[in-house]
Write a protein that holds these residues in place. Structure first.
Motif, PDB file in Angstrom:
ATOM      1  N   PRO A 290      27.284  -9.438   5.769  1.00 42.11           N
ATOM      2  CA  PRO A 290      27.052  -7.907   5.819  1.00 42.11           C
ATOM      3  C   PRO A 290      26.674  -7.531   5.090  1.00 42.11           C
ATOM      4  O   PRO A 290      26.030  -7.331   3.859  1.00 42.11           O
TER       5      PRO A 290
ATOM      6  N   ASP B  17      24.253 -10.548  12.928  1.00 41.67           N
ATOM      7  CA  ASP B  17      24.757 -10.349  12.825  1.00 41.67           C
ATOM      8  C   ASP B  17      25.570 -10.254  14.338  1.00 41.67           C
ATOM      9  O   ASP B  17      25.327  -9.601  15.516  1.00 41.67           O
TER      10      ASP B  17
ATOM     11  N   ARG C 144      22.807  -9.783   8.770  1.00 40.86           N
ATOM     12  CA  ARG C 144      23.523 -10.707   7.607  1.00 40.86           C
ATOM     13  C   ARG C 144      22.844 -11.169   7.241  1.00 40.86           C
ATOM     14  O   ARG C 144      21.311 -11.463   7.028  1.00 40.86           O
TER      15      ARG C 144
ATOM     16  N   ARG D 258      21.929 -14.439   3.943  1.00 39.12           N
ATOM     17  CA  ARG D 258      22.296 -15.762   3.522  1.00 39.12           C
ATOM     18  C   ARG D 258      21.298 -16.223   2.364  1.00 39.12           C
ATOM     19  O   ARG D 258      20.136 -15.839   2.890  1.00 39.12           O
TER      20      ARG D 258
END
Length: 146
Positions: free
Chosen positions: A60, A93, A101, A103
């Protein structure tokens, strides 16, 4: 008439201020790492940010911002150029509908992979050139940053 701060106080602050010396060292290190990482297409800040995302699960935003000592707004701004290059994905999320989130994409992982040897070489050179103990310096910096 304005009060006068003695010049000796200026010299004392110049010679002892932890904040001043930390800022000077941070700027000098940032310039060196920026120059070294330029061929990889990264700044030192981007390298640190992407390394913070190199985890088994996309983190997060909150923990990444805390790790990098940034507020969420600054982190969001730092993510934009990396997302535009396709190196970082900002995704909803699934556990918290309000959250995001972060990535590292496959392309981002490739870019980071190319930058790691550059970081290792320069980092090793800096540590090897230090008269003082780099482990002690790290411990001290961690003490004042928590």
């Amino acid at each position: 008439m304005n009060p006068v701060i003695p010049y000796s106080t200026t010299i004392h602050v110049r010679d002892t201020c932890l904040c001043l010396h930390t800022q000077r060292a941070a700027r000098a290190l940032a310039r060196r790492f920026d120059a070294a990482l330029k061929p990889a297409g990264l700044t030192n800040q981007q390298f640190s940010l992407m390394m913070a995302l190199n985890r088994p699960e996309p983190p997060p935003m909150g923990p990444v911002a805390r790790l990098l000592a940034m507020d969420r707004t600054t982190l969001t701004a730092a993510l934009k150029p990396l997302a535009a290059r396709g190196w970082v994905a900002i995704e909803p999320d699934t556990k918290d509908k309000r959250g995001k989130r972060l990535r590292l994409t496959a392309e981002g992982a490739d870019a980071l992979l190319g930058a790691v040897p550059i970081w290792k070489e320069l980092h090793g050179m800096i540590e090897a050139g230090m008269e003082s103990d780099p482990h002690l310096l790290r411990r001290g910096l961690i003490e004042v940053s928590v």
